[in-house]
Design a protein around this motif. Sequence first.
Motif, PDB file in Angstrom:
ATOM      1  N   ALA A 146       6.117   2.041  10.561  1.00 57.40           N
ATOM      2  CA  ALA A 146       4.202   1.957  11.171  1.00 57.40           C
ATOM      3  C   ALA A 146       3.455   1.835  10.331  1.00 57.40           C
ATOM      4  O   ALA A 146       2.534   1.828  10.554  1.00 57.40           O
ATOM      5  N   VAL A 147       4.074   3.005   9.230  1.00 60.88           N
ATOM      6  CA  VAL A 147       2.789   3.189   8.104  1.00 60.88           C
ATOM      7  C   VAL A 147       2.502   1.741   7.222  1.00 60.88           C
ATOM      8  O   VAL A 147       1.510   0.947   7.282  1.00 60.88           O
ATOM      9  N   LEU A 148       3.682   0.724   7.366  1.00 61.97           N
ATOM     10  CA  LEU A 148       4.007   0.104   6.460  1.00 61.97           C
ATOM     11  C   LEU A 148       3.228  -1.425   7.491  1.00 61.97           C
ATOM     12  O   LEU A 148       1.824  -2.404   7.147  1.00 61.97           O
ATOM     13  N   ALA A 149       3.282  -1.199   8.575  1.00 62.51           N
ATOM     14  CA  ALA A 149       2.708  -2.256   9.633  1.00 62.51           C
ATOM     15  C   ALA A 149       1.391  -2.103   9.451  1.00 62.51           C
ATOM     16  O   ALA A 149       1.079  -3.010  10.273  1.00 62.51           O
ATOM     17  N   ALA A 150       0.857  -1.251   9.538  1.00 65.40           N
ATOM     18  CA  ALA A 150      -0.527  -0.629   9.797  1.00 65.40           C
ATOM     19  C   ALA A 150      -1.137  -1.221   7.912  1.00 65.40           C
ATOM     20  O   ALA A 150      -2.249  -1.543   8.543  1.00 65.40           O
ATOM     21  N   GLY A 151      -1.132  -1.170   7.537  1.00 64.63           N
ATOM     22  CA  GLY A 151      -1.345  -2.198   6.551  1.00 64.63           C
ATOM     23  C   GLY A 151      -1.917  -0.656   5.678  1.00 64.63           C
ATOM     24  O   GLY A 151      -2.762  -1.208   4.378  1.00 64.63           O
ATOM     25  N   ASP A 152      -1.953   0.285   5.483  1.00 60.23           N
ATOM     26  CA  ASP A 152      -2.494   1.434   4.636  1.00 60.23           C
ATOM     27  C   ASP A 152      -1.770   1.539   3.669  1.00 60.23           C
ATOM     28  O   ASP A 152      -0.890   2.266   3.994  1.00 60.23           O
ATOM     29  N   THR A 153      -2.326   0.950   2.318  1.00 58.23           N
ATOM     30  CA  THR A 153      -2.051   0.773   0.994  1.00 58.23           C
ATOM     31  C   THR A 153      -2.107   2.355   0.709  1.00 58.23           C
ATOM     32  O   THR A 153      -1.256   2.710  -0.009  1.00 58.23           O
ATOM     33  N   ALA A 154      -2.885   2.799   0.898  1.00 61.92           N
ATOM     34  CA  ALA A 154      -3.031   4.439   0.308  1.00 61.92           C
ATOM     35  C   ALA A 154      -1.951   5.477   1.168  1.00 61.92           C
ATOM     36  O   ALA A 154      -1.824   5.704  -0.307  1.00 61.92           O
ATOM     37  N   ALA A 155      -1.397   4.383   2.423  1.00 61.08           N
ATOM     38  CA  ALA A 155      -0.487   6.013   2.426  1.00 61.08           C
ATOM     39  C   ALA A 155       1.168   5.602   2.290  1.00 61.08           C
ATOM     40  O   ALA A 155       2.225   5.892   1.291  1.00 61.08           O
ATOM     41  N   VAL A 156       0.795   4.182   1.465  1.00 59.69           N
ATOM     42  CA  VAL A 156       2.685   3.680   1.297  1.00 59.69           C
ATOM     43  C   VAL A 156       1.872   4.251  -0.430  1.00 59.69           C
ATOM     44  O   VAL A 156       2.870   4.377  -1.075  1.00 59.69           O
ATOM     45  N   THR A 157       1.101   3.654  -1.754  1.00 56.38           N
ATOM     46  CA  THR A 157       0.722   4.382  -3.137  1.00 56.38           C
ATOM     47  C   THR A 157       0.773   6.087  -2.617  1.00 56.38           C
ATOM     48  O   THR A 157       1.599   5.909  -3.243  1.00 56.38           O
ATOM     49  N   GLY A 158       0.938   7.137  -1.757  1.00 57.26           N
ATOM     50  CA  GLY A 158       0.391   7.755  -1.876  1.00 57.26           C
ATOM     51  C   GLY A 158       2.370   8.446  -2.056  1.00 57.26           C
ATOM     52  O   GLY A 158       2.579   9.012  -2.689  1.00 57.26           O
ATOM     53  N   ALA A 159       2.962   7.865  -0.850  1.00 55.08           N
ATOM     54  CA  ALA A 159       4.704   8.345  -0.476  1.00 55.08           C
ATOM     55  C   ALA A 159       5.447   8.114  -1.748  1.00 55.08           C
ATOM     56  O   ALA A 159       6.550   8.586  -1.850  1.00 55.08           O
ATOM     57  N   ILE A 160       4.758   6.986  -2.605  1.00 52.84           N
ATOM     58  CA  ILE A 160       5.717   6.397  -3.886  1.00 52.84           C
ATOM     59  C   ILE A 160       5.373   7.633  -4.883  1.00 52.84           C
ATOM     60  O   ILE A 160       7.028   7.645  -5.197  1.00 52.84           O
ATOM     61  N   LEU A 161       4.334   7.740  -4.865  1.00 54.21           N
ATOM     62  CA  LEU A 161       3.435   8.563  -6.155  1.00 54.21           C
ATOM     63  C   LEU A 161       4.601   9.878  -6.131  1.00 54.21           C
ATOM     64  O   LEU A 161       4.994  10.936  -7.255  1.00 54.21           O
ATOM     65  N   ASP A 162       4.892  10.784  -4.767  1.00 51.22           N
ATOM     66  CA  ASP A 162       5.365  11.530  -3.864  1.00 51.22           C
ATOM     67  C   ASP A 162       6.509  11.553  -4.902  1.00 51.22           C
ATOM     68  O   ASP A 162       7.038  12.776  -5.154  1.00 51.22           O
ATOM     69  N   ARG A 163       7.212  10.399  -4.651  1.00 56.71           N
ATOM     70  CA  ARG A 163       8.998  11.082  -4.868  1.00 56.71           C
ATOM     71  C   ARG A 163       9.025   9.899  -6.524  1.00 56.71           C
ATOM     72  O   ARG A 163      10.655   9.558  -7.337  1.00 56.71           O
ATOM     73  N   LEU A 164       7.652  10.041  -7.778  1.00 58.88           N
ATOM     74  CA  LEU A 164       7.979   9.532  -9.140  1.00 58.88           C
ATOM     75  C   LEU A 164       8.040  11.374  -9.776  1.00 58.88           C
ATOM     76  O   LEU A 164       7.439  11.772  -9.820  1.00 58.88           O
ATOM     77  N   GLU A 165       9.522  10.537 -10.665  1.00 61.96           N
ATOM     78  CA  GLU A 165       8.971  11.674 -11.717  1.00 61.96           C
ATOM     79  C   GLU A 165       7.220  12.108 -12.545  1.00 61.96           C
ATOM     80  O   GLU A 165       6.951  12.732 -12.932  1.00 61.96           O
ATOM     81  N   ASP A 166       7.044  10.505 -13.004  1.00 61.80           N
ATOM     82  CA  ASP A 166       6.036  10.195 -13.973  1.00 61.80           C
ATOM     83  C   ASP A 166       5.058  10.062 -12.860  1.00 61.80           C
ATOM     84  O   ASP A 166       4.884   8.494 -12.920  1.00 61.80           O
ATOM     85  N   PRO A 167       4.112  10.224 -11.907  1.00 63.63           N
ATOM     86  CA  PRO A 167       3.714   9.417 -11.269  1.00 63.63           C
ATOM     87  C   PRO A 167       2.417   9.277 -12.025  1.00 63.63           C
ATOM     88  O   PRO A 167       1.922   8.155 -11.608  1.00 63.63           O
ATOM     89  N   ALA A 168       1.833   9.643 -12.930  1.00 64.24           N
ATOM     90  CA  ALA A 168       0.513   8.999 -13.116  1.00 64.24           C
ATOM     91  C   ALA A 168       0.503   7.863 -13.909  1.00 64.24           C
ATOM     92  O   ALA A 168      -0.301   7.109 -14.365  1.00 64.24           O
ATOM     93  N   ALA A 169       1.699   7.767 -14.555  1.00 61.74           N
ATOM     94  CA  ALA A 169       2.184   5.897 -15.111  1.00 61.74           C
ATOM     95  C   ALA A 169       1.658   5.168 -14.603  1.00 61.74           C
ATOM     96  O   ALA A 169       1.725   4.000 -14.782  1.00 61.74           O
ATOM     97  N   PHE A 170       3.009   5.526 -12.945  1.00 67.73           N
ATOM     98  CA  PHE A 170       2.249   4.003 -12.254  1.00 67.73           C
ATOM     99  C   PHE A 170       1.333   4.116 -11.812  1.00 67.73           C
ATOM    100  O   PHE A 170       1.158   2.758 -11.428  1.00 67.73           O
ATOM    101  N   LEU A 171       0.298   5.631 -11.723  1.00 65.58           N
ATOM    102  CA  LEU A 171      -0.972   5.125 -10.780  1.00 65.58           C
ATOM    103  C   LEU A 171      -1.909   4.061 -12.095  1.00 65.58           C
ATOM    104  O   LEU A 171      -2.383   3.019 -11.508  1.00 65.58           O
ATOM    105  N   ALA A 172      -0.981   4.313 -12.762  1.00 61.05           N
ATOM    106  CA  ALA A 172      -2.456   3.714 -13.752  1.00 61.05           C
ATOM    107  C   ALA A 172      -1.967   2.006 -14.204  1.00 61.05           C
ATOM    108  O   ALA A 172      -2.932   1.379 -14.398  1.00 61.05           O
ATOM    109  N   ALA A 173      -0.220   2.017 -14.411  1.00 62.60           N
ATOM    110  CA  ALA A 173      -0.163   0.904 -13.868  1.00 62.60           C
ATOM    111  C   ALA A 173      -0.509   0.004 -12.519  1.00 62.60           C
ATOM    112  O   ALA A 173      -1.274  -1.194 -12.979  1.00 62.60           O
TER     113      ALA A 173
END
Length: 707
Positions: free
Chosen positions: A300-327
């Motif tokens: 449902a989050v993907l279907a709503a097109g909520d990029t912020a929610a998708v990005t936040g979910a990815i960052l929560d699962r990464l060892e180095d979220p800052a590097a991914f966010l910078a990219a």
Amino acid sequence: MAVYGAEGPFDDWASRPGAVASSLTHRLSIAVYVAEPGPVGRWLHVSPAIHEVLGVSPTAILEDPTLWNSLLHPDDREALIGSEVVLEPDTRARTDYRVIRPDGRVVWLLDDAVIGLDAAGRPVMDGYLVDITSQRRAERMMAAQARVVEGLTGRTPLREVLVGLPEACVESASAVACVVEVGDARLVALRSDADSVPRLGATLSADTPLPDSEATGRVTLHYAPGVVPPADDRAVPEWAVGLVSLAATRLAERERAELMTAQLAATLESTVDGILVVDRHDRVVGHNTRFARMWDLDPAVLAAGDTAAVTGAILDRLEDPAAFLAAVQHLAGNPEETSVDELRTRDGRELERYSLPQRIDGHPVGRVWSFRDVTETRRLQAEVREREASLDRLVSQVKDYAILNLDAEGRVASWNEGAARILRHAESAVLGMSYEVFFPDDAPEFGRADRLLQLALTRGSAREEGWFVRRDGERFWAAVVLTALRDDQGRMRGIGLVLQDVSERRTAQLALERRARTLATVGTIATAANSATSIGGALDTALLAVCEHGAWQLAHVYLLDDESGTLRHHAWHVAHDLDPHRFAAFIAATDAISPIDLPLPAAVLEQGRTVWVSDLTVMPATGRAPVGSAAGLVSGSGVPVLVGSERVGVLEFFSTSPRPFDVESDLVMRQLGTQLGRVVERERAERRSAALARSVMRLSGGNPPPA
């Protein structure tokens, strides 16, 4: 007996007022009459033009009181007679209806009359009849075409799209039946006075091939026995079969598009990568199931097109979220850039992340993110390093790939049999040499070898496709991968290079891309022709598209002038990146000479097909040829503009470089000739309709529209 009409009493035809009995009405085929209204009304007077309008003599209609009623079309008879019964004196009756002439021809009439009283106080109609068949036919054909086009906007089957076409043909012609055959489907319409399709009468028909099929479409008009089809009916089956072709083509294109969409969706779902697609505003517009599972995201989050929610979910699962966010932020500011790196999740997975821009017409419209779980791959890579000795023996025997070991400076340390076969160097001669020897040494390629080497050293690997060169100087297209080889302690042990000759694959890819450009150009031409309100409007867009597609520097159009019947210069187009003054003398020379005296347009008019001249010097060195040579024109092509089989114009294209015959360019130019022919045909029809409307308005006392 004295008869009373709008102008007063008269005893015979000769005594009618001059304004009505003038030669003008005769020249315009307008029948003037006086008659009693109603089902048993008599015709009292009629002008000689009645024979041209109804196909009966004045004497016949005056002496036979039943003749007029028998001529009325069965679908219009009751309404017309009923309207005459209620007519009041000093009123005007204006209506249109159909009659069936004795020769079988169906004619639409405009009947305009005023109601007066005779000496006995009985009502009489004093009016005129005008043949408006062409106008009504055009209206019904346009309405039918609109219905077909409207049917194509949905998911309507072909048979239902064309269901009203036979009836429109019957209404637009003098036939008693029309049969439309599309493959195995058969649609039939009958005139109200016909019980079945005649077997013995004359016919008019037209055929068209159906797309993606060996079947054909056919439209046939059937006439009552003894009736000779009118000449102007011949256009009806041609028009109708054109609609059949249009509808079949559009529906076939729709089916292909739906199939391609389904195949694309299936491809995305079958890939091992998690795919996320965002638009240029970073809104989520697409994804596959694997992506949602990879990051444990709620659909449902993907279907709503909520990029912020998708990005936040990815960052929560990464060892180095800052590097991914910078990219992510870097790519947002550099929409043209392609990026690849690796991510490590908190649960120990290793993911390869690849991001590239999505383009339409070369402009970025979004971005595709690809995530691949390479955890197992990395584990296997460790095992591979432990088996290097065995792998070296295997590599030495590979023949389809050039596999080399380079030192950190790019010098060849070893290579396999495949490298000797592809690059054609002897191993003894190449060992210790820089691998730059495998790259072309011209300016565009300068520094490419060093760049790839540095990328491999700094990032661990580098890959690309490009031109390489064999020992004998032959160029070939290859895919190459350079990988930094390190031991378990991370120490540099050299560079591994794998090269594959992919020349055949690239040739096929370029052919597919050219066909895609051709189809896009054909679509541009068709859109310009269908939406243009004039020839000039269609030419502006279409000539630019054709010249850009075929790399033509100069284009010229001759079109037929309907009044004089001769070809006239209509338009020139010069490539935007060239100085228009360069071709001024050639254009002036062309404009000063009749097209029939110039070899290229004359040949096109004579042959009615494309004439391609790869070398203009073979043409006679007269007329405009010398100034064309001086302007640098080397090759050219001419294409006819056709309305059916009539040649109504010539398209000329010229290039400043040699141009051998090209199937794709020829297809695009012929399509332009066809589409321009349709615009010419449409403008002719509009002029004829407008002229008729002005004539009718003048005769009815109104103000005609401007020409």
